[in-house]
Design a protein around this motif. Structure first.
Motif, short mmCIF file in Angstrom:
data_model
loop_
_atom_site.label_atom_id
_atom_site.label_comp_id
_atom_site.label_asym_id
_atom_site.label_seq_id
_atom_site.Cartn_x
_atom_site.Cartn_y
_atom_site.Cartn_z
N LEU A 126 -5.76 -7.58 7.07
CA LEU A 126 -5.84 -6.43 7.98
C LEU A 126 -7.31 -6.99 9.17
O LEU A 126 -7.06 -6.37 10.43
CB LEU A 126 -7.20 -5.49 7.15
CG LEU A 126 -7.95 -3.95 8.17
CD1 LEU A 126 -6.76 -3.14 8.52
CD2 LEU A 126 -8.52 -3.80 6.44
N THR A 150 -5.26 -9.28 1.87
CA THR A 150 -5.71 -7.90 2.62
C THR A 150 -6.72 -8.32 3.43
O THR A 150 -5.84 -7.59 4.49
CB THR A 150 -5.82 -7.00 1.12
OG1 THR A 150 -4.65 -7.29 0.01
CG2 THR A 150 -5.33 -6.05 1.52
N LYS A 151 -7.48 -7.84 3.42
CA LYS A 151 -8.38 -8.24 4.16
C LYS A 151 -8.18 -9.18 4.81
O LYS A 151 -8.54 -8.68 6.30
CB LYS A 151 -9.94 -8.74 3.20
CG LYS A 151 -10.49 -7.61 2.37
CD LYS A 151 -12.08 -8.12 1.76
CE LYS A 151 -12.28 -6.96 1.04
NZ LYS A 151 -13.63 -7.07 0.42
#
Length: 718
Positions: free
Chosen positions: A67, A63-64
């Motif tokens: 992002l 997820t990071k």
């Protein structure tokens, strides 16, 4: 005035030509938006304090990671978009510059004779102007792109400079038969430091450019000599070091032959000069020349049969915060020495200093007054300064000034922009001992001798007849087109006769209320047709200006309707204007202006007020045809049509047609004047000129007497 079209973008007033005209504020588009000056740097963590370092990729969740990629993509996109937009904006700006339709005069060939240097000096009898040379070459089918200006590196001028003195021979029998003796003045109280001389070359550089407007010969100004920067400014401190009391500005200048002036001239230590004391002492020694009731220094009465000499106040309009460049100081020293001291006190030079901060009570405290003065005027000129403020003028000329027609400047009536004349009127009431008051701006320069210029234009104006004077003064005199001054006079009379407007003859009759009575001597002694150009000859002019006196109602000049104090139910009074407030005004005219202001509450824009008061009261006013030069070779008929016979009011060179003035040496928006002045000082302009080019070419410039305006920046061979 430093700015007129306050609502216009000043960048649009800057015209790109082959000359480097002064850029106006805000003209640098590169400063309008930020730019990245360094690449983005990633900072890696140091996991060891020793010399061995172990580098690791950071541990990220899916997820990071997604992002971070999204943020990076968005950042790069924004950067790219911004850079693209800035790139397109620059391209569009360049396209506009290329696509801009040139003014008609920008198509005329450039004139280069101004830069023919002192190694090309020839006697005036051998001189051929640049325009005459080009005309002859064109007639003979020869190339006209370059002048015969053969480089002569290292060679000294063929002629030597000589002292230039335009003063009468004060010791001659003829002078002493008419006037009281002139006692010599000095720079020190002990009478040991002689006044410096000015030096000129007795010739003109071959193919030097001729002026298009005005005439040296008509005004009686020397046309057969030229001035270089060493002879003109050297004795005032340009040509020697600070250790010797000068300003040391000539160290990097081309200087072949310049040292010859020191064969005659003594260097003055200007660190010890108090100009006010020298000026006052000079007047006291010579006061019987100006006042038949004065006594000589030994207590004797003057000879009642001797003529008196008029007194002049030469007023420099400056303000708090004004930066006095070293070249400005040289100019100021020249004015005081040449006008006041060497003339035996005919002039007093004054600094009329506008205190821009209205909260400073300069009228309430001597200590505050002196502190303000000393913080804003160079020490050598302290004693010549008089302070004033807008707040002071509000008390001296209190409101109301009703019934304004249109205030284009959107400024209060007491602002210096709309009422620069208030301080001059006030000064003339506080110092009433002068016959004439010169209103002089700080951004004017002159290559010639001040006394010769001021004296000759005064003499010329005095000999002008009243008949046709307003009509002649509304036109530019172009000698090559109009012929002699008499021919020009006859031509103007014929134009008036053929026209629909009646000539000015005495005070005009117009419908309005609250008018003052005009002086009885303003009433014409005969009719206009009966006069044989006799009335007014020998009468001093009440107003002398340096641009034509025009009818603003016949133009679209933006300030033409800034008129207050008259009955709005009646037509606006007829009026006249002269661009740039520089002028010589008589005490009689200033007294009328003062009374009209305080008693009648009449008011107009500064460049319209003195000419209109003179017009209303039938005083003698004249535009003096001083030499004005252009950077391009205008066809004479085109020049005459553009400046003297515009087809429509909006084409007037005192309105939207002001672009025609950009290439002249004297107008409020001229760009050529400043570029040419700096080249004369030795500066490099638009990749041209400068010391190296002068040394490898025909040497430094040597110009005939020329009035420059405006000069906002001064640089030399530095």
């Amino acid at each position: 005035m430093s700015s007129r079209l306050s609502k216009l973008d000043p960048r649009k007033l800057f015209v790109r030509t082959r000359f480097s005209y002064e850029k106006l504020p805000g003209g640098d588009s590169q400063n309008a938006s930020p730019s990245f000056t360094s690449p983005i740097r990633f900072r890696w963590r140091n996991r060891s304090s020793g010399s061995d370092r172990c580098w690791h990729w950071p541990r990220l969740s899916l997820t990071k990671f997604i992002l971070l990629v999204a943020i990076a993509f968005l950042t790069v996109s924004l950067m790219g978009t911004g850079m693209y937009r800035r790139h397109r904006l620059r391209e569009e700006e360049e396209e506009k510059k290329v696509q801009r339709e040139l003014y008609h005069w920008e198509h005329f060939p450039r004139l280069n004779g101004f830069y023919s240097g002192i190694r090309n000096l020839v006697p005036y009898s051998d001189w051929v102007s640049e325009q005459a040379f080009l005309k002859t070459a064109e007639f003979n089918g020869a190339p006209t792109k370059a002048l015969p200006n053969t480089p002569k590196p290292g060679k000294e001028p063929p002629l030597d400079p000589v002292p230039f003195s335009p003063y009468p021979d004060y010791n001659s029998y003829e002078y002493l038969q008419e006037y009281s003796p002139v006692r010599a003045c000095y720079l020190d109280e002990e009478g040991k430091v002689d006044l410096p001389d000015v030096y000129a070359y007795p010739g003109v550089p071959q193919n030097m450019t001729d002026p298009f407007f005005g005439s040296y010969q008509e005004l009686g100004i020397s046309e057969s000599v030229c001035f270089d920067r060493f002879g003109r400014l050297g004795p005032y401190g340009y040509g020697f070091s600070r250790e010797e009391g000068g300003l040391g500005l000539s160290g990097k200048s081309e200087s072949a032959g310049a040292e010859k002036i020191w064969s005659w001239e003594t260097k003055v230590d200007y660190r010890n000069v108090d100009w006010a004391k020298a000026q006052q002492k000079c007047f006291q020694k010579n006061k019987i020349r100006f006042d038949k009731n004065a006594l000589t220094e030994d207590g004797k009465k003057p000879d009642p049969e001797k003529k008196t000499v008029p007194r002049h106040a030469y007023i420099l309009r400056t303000w708090t915060g004004y930066k006095y460049s070293e070249y400005q100081i040289l100019t100021l020293r020249a004015m005081i020495n040449e006008l006041s001291l060497k003339s035996g006190g005919e002039y007093d030079v004054h600094f009329l200093v506008h205190v821009k901060d209205d909260s400073i009570p300069i009228w309430a405290s001597d200590e505050v007054y002196q502190k303000t003065l000393q913080e804003n005027v160079p020490e050598e000129f302290w004693g010549l300064a008089t302070l004033w403020s807008e707040q002071q003028m509000r008390m001296y000329y209190p409101e109301p000034f009703p019934n304004n027609v249109f205030n284009h400047a959107k400024a209060p009536v007491h602002s210096v922009y709309r009422s620069a004349h208030f301080a001059l009127q006030w000064f003339s009431q506080m110092r009433p001992e002068y016959d004439f008051y010169w209103n002089w701006e700080m951004d004017i320069r002159y290559t010639g001798h001040y006394y010769e210029f001021n004296t000759q234009i005064g003499k010329w104006a005095k000999q002008q007849p009243r008949k046709g004077i307003w009509e002649r003064s509304s036109r530019y005199y172009i000698p090559e087109q109009h012929g002699t001054w008499k021919n020009f006079t006859d031509m103007v009379e014929e134009e008036v006769f053929q026209g629909e407007t009646k000539p000015v003859w005495g005070p005009p009759n117009f419908e309005n209320t609250g008018m003052l009575e005009s002086p009885p001597e303003a009433t014409p002694p005969t009719t206009y047709t009966a006069d044989k150009y006799e009335w007014g000859v020998g009468e001093d002019a009440d107003m002398i200006v340096f641009n034509p006196i025009f009818d603003p109602n016949a133009t679209n000049w933006v300030f033409r309707d800034d008129v207050s104090g008259y009955d709005l139910s009646l037509p606006t009074p007829p009026r006249r204007a002269a661009i740039i407030t520089v002028a010589r005004l008589s005490k009689r005219l200033l007294d009328l202006m003062h009374t009209e202001t305080y008693k009648m509450r009449h008011h107009m824009f500064p460049e319209m007020w003195p000419p209109s008061v003179a017009f209303h009261h039938g005083l003698k006013a004249v535009y003096v045809p001083h030499p004005v030069f252009f950077d391009r070779n205008w066809p004479l008929e085109t020049l005459d049509d553009a400046f003297n016979h515009p087809q429509r009011p909006q084409d007037s060179v005192f309105g939207w047609g002001e672009h025609n003035q950009l290439g002249s040496s004297f107008y409020y928006n001229s760009g050529f004047s400043a570029a040419l002045w700096r080249r004369w000082l030795g500066s490099r302009e638009n990749s041209e000129g400068g010391t190296e080019e002068e040394e490898n070419g025909s040497g430094r410039m040597c110009l005939r007497s020329m009035l420059f305006h405006p000069i906002k920046k001064e640089t030399g061979a530095e």
